[in-house]
Write an enzyme that holds these catalytic residues in place. Structure first.
Site, PDB file in Angstrom:
ATOM      1  N   SER A 199       0.833  -1.209   0.000  1.00 37.48           N
ATOM      2  CA  SER A 199       0.000   0.000   0.000  1.00 37.48           C
ATOM      3  C   SER A 199       0.865   1.256   0.000  1.00 37.48           C
ATOM      4  O   SER A 199       2.027   1.225   0.423  1.00 37.48           O
ATOM      5  CB  SER A 199      -0.880   0.047   1.250  1.00 37.48           C
ATOM      6  OG  SER A 199      -1.698  -1.085   1.332  1.00 37.48           O
TER       7      SER A 199
HETATM    8  N1  SAH Z   1       0.617  -5.161   4.180  1.00 34.35           N
HETATM    9  C1  SAH Z   1       1.303  -5.559   2.990  1.00 34.35           C
HETATM   10  C2  SAH Z   1       0.472  -5.331   1.759  1.00 34.35           C
HETATM   11  C3  SAH Z   1      -0.050  -6.552   1.311  1.00 34.35           C
HETATM   12  S1  SAH Z   1      -1.096  -6.622  -0.117  1.00 34.35           S
HETATM   13  C4  SAH Z   1       2.647  -4.900   2.858  1.00 34.35           C
HETATM   14  O1  SAH Z   1       2.979  -4.021   3.633  1.00 34.35           O
HETATM   15  O2  SAH Z   1       3.376  -5.293   1.934  1.00 34.35           O
HETATM   16  C5  SAH Z   1      -2.251  -7.804   0.503  1.00 34.35           C
HETATM   17  C6  SAH Z   1      -1.676  -9.129   0.912  1.00 34.35           C
HETATM   18  O3  SAH Z   1      -2.757  -9.924   1.368  1.00 34.35           O
HETATM   19  C7  SAH Z   1      -1.026  -9.900  -0.223  1.00 34.35           C
HETATM   20  O4  SAH Z   1       0.290 -10.233   0.123  1.00 34.35           O
HETATM   21  C8  SAH Z   1      -1.890 -11.152  -0.354  1.00 34.35           C
HETATM   22  O5  SAH Z   1      -1.166 -12.308  -0.730  1.00 34.35           O
HETATM   23  C9  SAH Z   1      -2.475 -11.267   1.036  1.00 34.35           C
HETATM   24  N2  SAH Z   1      -3.700 -12.063   1.128  1.00 34.35           N
HETATM   25  C10 SAH Z   1      -4.716 -12.150   0.258  1.00 34.35           C
HETATM   26  N3  SAH Z   1      -5.662 -12.996   0.706  1.00 34.35           N
HETATM   27  C11 SAH Z   1      -5.221 -13.466   1.900  1.00 34.35           C
HETATM   28  C12 SAH Z   1      -5.742 -14.402   2.841  1.00 34.35           C
HETATM   29  N4  SAH Z   1      -6.908 -15.017   2.663  1.00 34.35           N
HETATM   30  N5  SAH Z   1      -5.003 -14.640   3.947  1.00 34.35           N
HETATM   31  C13 SAH Z   1      -3.808 -14.031   4.153  1.00 34.35           C
HETATM   32  N6  SAH Z   1      -3.267 -13.149   3.285  1.00 34.35           N
HETATM   33  C14 SAH Z   1      -3.969 -12.869   2.175  1.00 34.35           C
END
Ligand code: SAH
Length: 209
Positions: A61
């Protein structure tokens, strides 16, 4: 001071001017080396205030979004926090600055992203953050109850298991919706398990798997 440090300081100054953020949150963003969390090919843009690709079709993000989410959760030192969606680990590191690394539990769907995040967190001094590969819809029951829980991916609704793992009086935060745009919603869990919601405007996140 390195160039990266100067870029990060300038970014935090911009965030301070443009958003209504608490001082502790600004200090947390100022402390975490975002460039160490993003892939090398996009590292020059690490201190632009925008999302960046981190592989597997996922994105980290924009810094202002991480800061706003931390602010809305009013994270205090010692709060136990569940994060769903570790990604590259950057957001978890900002949370760790606010509550202490040993209080951050993060679940990532993609095992390889979880592994990389674990390594980066250890290399940057946030090795106390716990990362589990798995489905965040199930939360992480072993370490419940949590004071705070947030999703970094969009869900149709707060997942039931995550709600159950937050203590009464605790707060959840997530992008809620199924379209390309969602609404950032916070919710305080009442003693009877129901949620008192507040909307914080339109956002755009990758969907929960
Ligand atoms: N907070 C992160 C941004 C992540 S983007 C950062 O600072 O980089 C959203 C993330 O959620 C992705 O890595 C994706 O793989 C994860 N995601 C999606 N569905 C999910 C689920 N059901 N359980 C855990 N993680 C999930």
């Amino acid at each position: 001071m390195t160039d990266r440090d100067r870029e990060r300081t300038a970014l935090v100054e911009r965030l301070r001017e443009e958003y209504d953020l608490g001082e502790r949150v600004c200090s947390a963003v100022a402390a975490v080396p975002r460039h160490r969390f993003v892939p090398e090919r996009v590292r020059d843009g690490a201190y632009d205030d925008r999302p960046l690709p981190i592989g597997r079709d996922q994105t980290i993000s924009a810094p202002h979004m991480v800061a706003m989410m931390a602010d809305r959760l009013s994270l205090e030192a010692g709060d136990r926090v569940l994060e769903v969606g570790t990604g590259c680990g950057y957001h978890a590191a900002v949370t760790a600055e606010l509550v202490g690394p040993e209080n951050v539990y993060s679940v990532e769907y993609h095992a390889d992203l979880a592994e990389e995040a674990r390594e980066t967190l250890a290399e940057t001094g946030y090795g106390g953050v716990s990362v589990r590969a798995g489905d965040g819809k199930q939360g992480w029951a072993d370490h419940a109850p949590y004071d705070r829980a947030y999703l970094t991916c969009a869900a149709p609704e707060f997942p039931d298991a995550v709600v159950e793992q937050v203590r009464p009086g605790g707060v959840l935060l997530a992008p809620i919706g199924t379209g390309r745009r969602q609404v950032l919603v916070s919710a305080r869990r009442r003693a009877d398990g129901s949620l008192e919601r507040e909307k914080h405007g339109a956002v755009r996140f990758v969907p929960l798997q």
